[in-house]
Design an enzyme around this catalytic site. Structure first.
Site, mmCIF file in Angstrom:
data_model
loop_
_atom_site.group_PDB
_atom_site.id
_atom_site.type_symbol
_atom_site.label_atom_id
_atom_site.label_comp_id
_atom_site.label_asym_id
_atom_site.label_seq_id
_atom_site.Cartn_x
_atom_site.Cartn_y
_atom_site.Cartn_z
ATOM 1 N N SER A 1 -1.262 1.213 11.613
ATOM 2 C CA SER A 1 0.154 1.246 11.969
ATOM 3 C C SER A 1 0.953 2.346 11.289
ATOM 4 O O SER A 1 2.174 2.382 11.418
ATOM 5 C CB SER A 1 0.781 -0.108 11.634
ATOM 6 N N SER A 2 0.275 3.259 10.586
ATOM 7 C CA SER A 2 1.037 4.359 9.991
ATOM 8 C C SER A 2 1.486 5.289 11.114
ATOM 9 O O SER A 2 0.693 5.644 11.987
ATOM 10 C CB SER A 2 0.161 5.126 8.998
ATOM 11 N N ALA B 1 0.836 -1.208 0.000
ATOM 12 C CA ALA B 1 0.000 0.000 0.000
ATOM 13 C C ALA B 1 0.866 1.251 0.000
ATOM 14 O O ALA B 1 2.003 1.222 0.457
ATOM 15 C CB ALA B 1 -0.885 -0.007 1.231
ATOM 16 N N PHE C 1 1.721 3.027 -2.741
ATOM 17 C CA PHE C 1 2.219 3.373 -4.083
ATOM 18 C C PHE C 1 1.060 3.889 -4.922
ATOM 19 O O PHE C 1 1.117 4.970 -5.489
ATOM 20 C CB PHE C 1 2.877 2.160 -4.747
ATOM 21 N N ASP C 2 -0.025 3.098 -4.975
ATOM 22 C CA ASP C 2 -1.198 3.540 -5.726
ATOM 23 C C ASP C 2 -2.306 3.831 -4.714
ATOM 24 O O ASP C 2 -3.241 3.061 -4.543
ATOM 25 C CB ASP C 2 -1.621 2.440 -6.717
ATOM 26 N N ASN D 1 2.215 8.328 10.811
ATOM 27 C CA ASN D 1 2.010 9.734 10.442
ATOM 28 C C ASN D 1 0.604 10.260 10.702
ATOM 29 O O ASN D 1 0.287 11.381 10.321
ATOM 30 C CB ASN D 1 2.374 9.922 8.961
ATOM 31 N N THR D 2 -0.240 9.442 11.308
ATOM 32 C CA THR D 2 -1.574 9.909 11.694
ATOM 33 C C THR D 2 -1.654 9.827 13.211
ATOM 34 O O THR D 2 -1.549 8.728 13.770
ATOM 35 C CB THR D 2 -2.673 9.042 11.029
ATOM 36 N N LYS E 1 -2.778 -4.591 9.483
ATOM 37 C CA LYS E 1 -1.373 -4.228 9.211
ATOM 38 C C LYS E 1 -0.772 -3.602 10.462
ATOM 39 O O LYS E 1 -1.300 -2.609 10.968
ATOM 40 C CB LYS E 1 -1.317 -3.252 8.033
ATOM 41 N N PHE F 1 -1.485 9.976 5.027
ATOM 42 C CA PHE F 1 -2.724 9.542 4.342
ATOM 43 C C PHE F 1 -3.282 10.606 3.396
ATOM 44 O O PHE F 1 -4.430 11.037 3.538
ATOM 45 C CB PHE F 1 -3.812 9.161 5.359
ATOM 46 N N ASN G 1 9.024 8.614 4.926
ATOM 47 C CA ASN G 1 7.847 9.361 4.467
ATOM 48 C C ASN G 1 6.996 9.774 5.640
ATOM 49 O O ASN G 1 6.923 9.092 6.652
ATOM 50 C CB ASN G 1 7.054 8.525 3.451
ATOM 51 N N ARG G 2 6.389 10.955 5.466
ATOM 52 C CA ARG G 2 5.390 11.404 6.444
ATOM 53 C C ARG G 2 4.176 11.926 5.674
ATOM 54 O O ARG G 2 3.722 13.051 5.868
ATOM 55 C CB ARG G 2 5.966 12.458 7.395
ATOM 56 N N SER H 1 5.554 -5.570 7.991
ATOM 57 C CA SER H 1 5.039 -4.520 8.833
ATOM 58 C C SER H 1 4.995 -3.205 8.072
ATOM 59 O O SER H 1 5.502 -3.108 6.959
ATOM 60 C CB SER H 1 5.978 -4.349 10.019
ATOM 61 N N ASN H 2 4.436 -2.210 8.740
ATOM 62 C CA ASN H 2 4.474 -0.842 8.222
ATOM 63 C C ASN H 2 5.873 -0.247 8.480
ATOM 64 O O ASN H 2 6.778 -0.968 8.909
ATOM 65 C CB ASN H 2 3.384 -0.019 8.916
HETATM 66 C C1 LIG Z 1 5.944 6.890 0.410
HETATM 67 C C2 LIG Z 1 5.273 5.778 1.176
HETATM 68 C C3 LIG Z 1 3.898 5.836 1.388
HETATM 69 C C4 LIG Z 1 3.267 4.813 2.087
HETATM 70 N N1 LIG Z 1 1.918 4.871 2.290
HETATM 71 C C5 LIG Z 1 1.296 3.851 2.923
HETATM 72 C C6 LIG Z 1 -0.114 3.860 3.094
HETATM 73 O O1 LIG Z 1 -0.810 4.767 2.657
HETATM 74 N N2 LIG Z 1 -0.675 2.821 3.755
HETATM 75 C C7 LIG Z 1 0.049 1.767 4.239
HETATM 76 O O2 LIG Z 1 -0.524 0.833 4.810
HETATM 77 N N3 LIG Z 1 1.385 1.726 4.066
HETATM 78 C C8 LIG Z 1 2.017 2.735 3.429
HETATM 79 N N4 LIG Z 1 3.370 2.692 3.259
HETATM 80 C C9 LIG Z 1 4.138 1.572 3.857
HETATM 81 C C10 LIG Z 1 4.398 0.467 2.840
HETATM 82 O O3 LIG Z 1 3.210 -0.105 2.400
HETATM 83 C C11 LIG Z 1 5.255 -0.644 3.468
HETATM 84 O O4 LIG Z 1 4.511 -1.289 4.464
HETATM 85 C C12 LIG Z 1 6.538 -0.114 4.071
HETATM 86 O O5 LIG Z 1 7.121 0.837 3.229
HETATM 87 C C13 LIG Z 1 7.557 -1.244 4.341
HETATM 88 O O6 LIG Z 1 7.823 -1.977 3.168
HETATM 89 P P1 LIG Z 1 9.112 -1.691 2.226
HETATM 90 O O7 LIG Z 1 10.296 -1.722 3.129
HETATM 91 O O8 LIG Z 1 9.077 -2.776 1.215
HETATM 92 O O9 LIG Z 1 8.904 -0.349 1.646
HETATM 93 C C14 LIG Z 1 4.025 3.712 2.578
HETATM 94 C C15 LIG Z 1 5.401 3.665 2.335
HETATM 95 C C16 LIG Z 1 6.023 4.668 1.638
HETATM 96 C C17 LIG Z 1 7.505 4.589 1.405
#
Ligand SMILES: Cc1cc2nc3c(=O)[nH]c(=O)nc-3n(C[C@H](O)[C@H](O)[C@H](O)COP(=O)(O)O)c2cc1C
Length: 492
Positions: free
Chosen positions: A281-282, A147, A149-150, A284-285, A324, A200, A196-197, A352-353
């Site tokens: 688990s984000s 999640a 990316f899109d 940033n909220t 998540k 959402f 990233n911050r 994980s997030n």
């Molecule tokens: C720019 C960015 C935006 C993200 N936005 C979300 C999000 O909206 N929702 C979410 O569940 N995870 C979000 N993630 C977390 C990713 O889905 C993923 O869980 C996290 O980056 C760890 O995986 P990775 O090390 O393969 O990137 C985001 C990550 C990045 C880098």
């Protein structure tokens, strides 16, 4: 394409040549009239810049056209798989340009390109050893896009077309919101990481539902794999086509009632989802991660499951619900989450997030001081440890759940984090090769499916076939016949 370019080139050359001849003629006239007695008034003697085509230039043009036509002729003789491989490898050439852009702009550009179909399409079938069945659905491979990316489901078809086994869109919030002020995405390329911050940033559930509804219809029309299962038959792919679509739900920053936000998400989007994710688990909220507490989580999951189950579902039943979680959890937190997941028969955990920790390996980089969630390579070890703990905490119960096939419940621990080095050269190639095995490591540590974001952001489309090929090779090398046999192999 090559022929079109060649024609354009020839037309342009002819046009310039004609202009050159005209100029030559004009200058002759000028010289004639310039010296004639009748000529008046005489124009100023400014020499014209006349394009000059030397013999070398003509040779070069001819050779280029020849090469283009020859290349095109050769390309038309190779099989589809080879051509497809070329296309994926060619995307590596674009990566350095993206690396120079502002991270969020580069990301926007990548999503737009995928939404328009300006990305290669994977035509090669996945190795059969990678195929697996989870939640009564057939995944052609276990490698998915995470999640974030899109976020607004703009490019599902293009992204699935890249060869991902599944794509997770979102996080989607009920009401549209801008997220945090920019800049909010920071690269640490040498460390293979992103901070990233975003907070959402989302177009909201209504816009996403409209988009998914339109895509759903289109994908359904284009594929015959959506036929309802007959008896115990496993559905090939997702609801709308061969690729599996996950929808990740978030909450609005200013919302006081988190559960109501997730319930709204379920009501509006679950009909399009092959699986749903509650993202609590984000980092940033504000307050979001507190929902991982035992009581809060139990209340939340019950409400969300209730909302999903009271909707009308066909033979396929409701989409599975996953939670998540963050990598920054204590042992007690993990035990609490495991208890709730088992008691409420949660269908999967995504581990994980991003992390709010800053490991020593990145502290030398001033960018590491930016606030936000860290993802990518520095997260690999800590998240794998959490995955291991969770696997062991839920293992016995997972078996029970897996056996309970009548309820259609199975559990997947899904883990992120892979890293792909975009620099070329022998050393970095060796390094890259080692890290391609990260998917296999996650599976051995207990994950059934894996997903990635940061690695894809750096590596681009060329990374996906590489990870799949490497995973298949690792499984075969170690004598496994399927992914299932390798899941949790580290504990046997
Ligand atoms: C720019 C960015 C935006 C993200 N936005 C979300 C999000 O909206 N929702 C979410 O569940 N995870 C979000 N993630 C977390 C990713 O889905 C993923 O869980 C996290 O980056 C760890 O995986 P990775 O090390 O393969 O990137 C985001 C990550 C990045 C880098």
């Amino acid at each position: 394409m090559a022929i079109r370019v060649a024609f354009k080139f020839m037309r342009e050359s002819l046009r310039r040549k004609t202009k050159f001849d005209e100029n030559k003629c004009n200058s002759r006239q000028y010289f004639c009239t310039g010296f004639s007695e009748t000529a008046q008034p005489s124009p100023p003697l400014i020499p014209k810049t006349v394009p000059h085509f030397s013999k070398k230039g003509r040779l070069f043009t001819g050779a280029t056209i020849g090469l283009l036509i020859g290349g095109f002729a050769y390309a038309s003789t190779v099989d589809e798989a080879t051509f497809c491989g070329w296309l994926f490898s060619a995307t590596k050439l674009v990566n350095p340009f993206f690396a120079f852009m502002d991270p969020e702009f580069a990301h926007r550009l990548a999503v737009s390109a995928a939404a328009r179909g300006w990305v290669p399409i994977e035509k090669r079938p996945d190795p059969s050893i990678l195929g697996l069945e989870v939640w009564g659905r057939r995944f052609s491979n276990p490698v998915g896009l995470s999640a974030g990316f899109d976020k607004n489901a703009e490019a599902v078809e293009g992204l699935l077309g890249l060869g991902f086994g599944f794509v997770e869109v979102g996080s989607v919030t009920p009401v549209p919101q801008d997220g945090n002020p920019k800049p909010r995405i920071f690269r640490l390329p040498k460390e293979g990481a992103i901070i990233n911050r975003c907070g959402f940033n989302s177009e909201g559930i209504v816009a996403v539902a409209k988009r998914l509804g339109a895509q759903h219809g289109k994908r359904k029309l284009e594929t015959s794999s959506t036929a309802s299962p007959v008896g115990d038959e496993v559905v090939q792919g997702g609801k709308a086509g061969p690729g599996i679509l996950g929808v990740n739900l978030g909450k609005n920053k200013t919302s006081e009632d988190a559960a109501s936000d997730y319930v709204q998400g379920v009501h509006t989007l679950s009909q399009y989802a092959d699986y749903l994710v509650i993202n609590i688990s984000s980092p940033n909220t504000p307050g979001l991660r507190q929902l991982q507490g035992r009581k809060q989580l139990k209340d939340l999951v019950k409400k969300v499951q209730g909302a999903r189950d009271e909707m009308q579902w066909g033979e396929e039943g409701p989409p599975p619900l996953l939670v998540k979680i963050a990598p920054d959890l204590s042992k007690q937190d993990l035990e609490d989450i495991a208890r709730v997941a088992i008691a409420l028969r949660v269908d999967g955990l995504i581990i994980s997030n991003t992390t709010i920790q800053r490991p020593d390996t990145i502290r030398h980089n001033p960018v590491s001081e930016e606030t936000g969630g860290l993802s990518g390579k520095p997260l690999f070890d800590s998240s794998t440890n959490i995955l291991k703990e969770m696997y062991l905490l839920t293992k016995l119960h997972l078996k029970v759940i897996f056996l309970d096939a009548y309820l259609g419940i199975s559990t997947a621990l899904i883990r992120n984090t892979l890293f792909y080095n975009l620099h070329l050269g022998k050393d970095s190639f060796d390094w890259l090769w080692r890290h391609l095995q990260d998917a296999y490591k996650k599976i051995r540590a207990g994950a059934t499916l894996v997903q990635l974001y940061t690695a894809f952001a750096y590596g681009g489309p060329a990374l996906i076939p590489k990870i799949k090929a490497e995973l298949a090779q690792c499984l075969e090398r170690d004598g496994y016949k399927s992914i299932y046999e390798a899941v949790g192999a580290d504990y046997r």
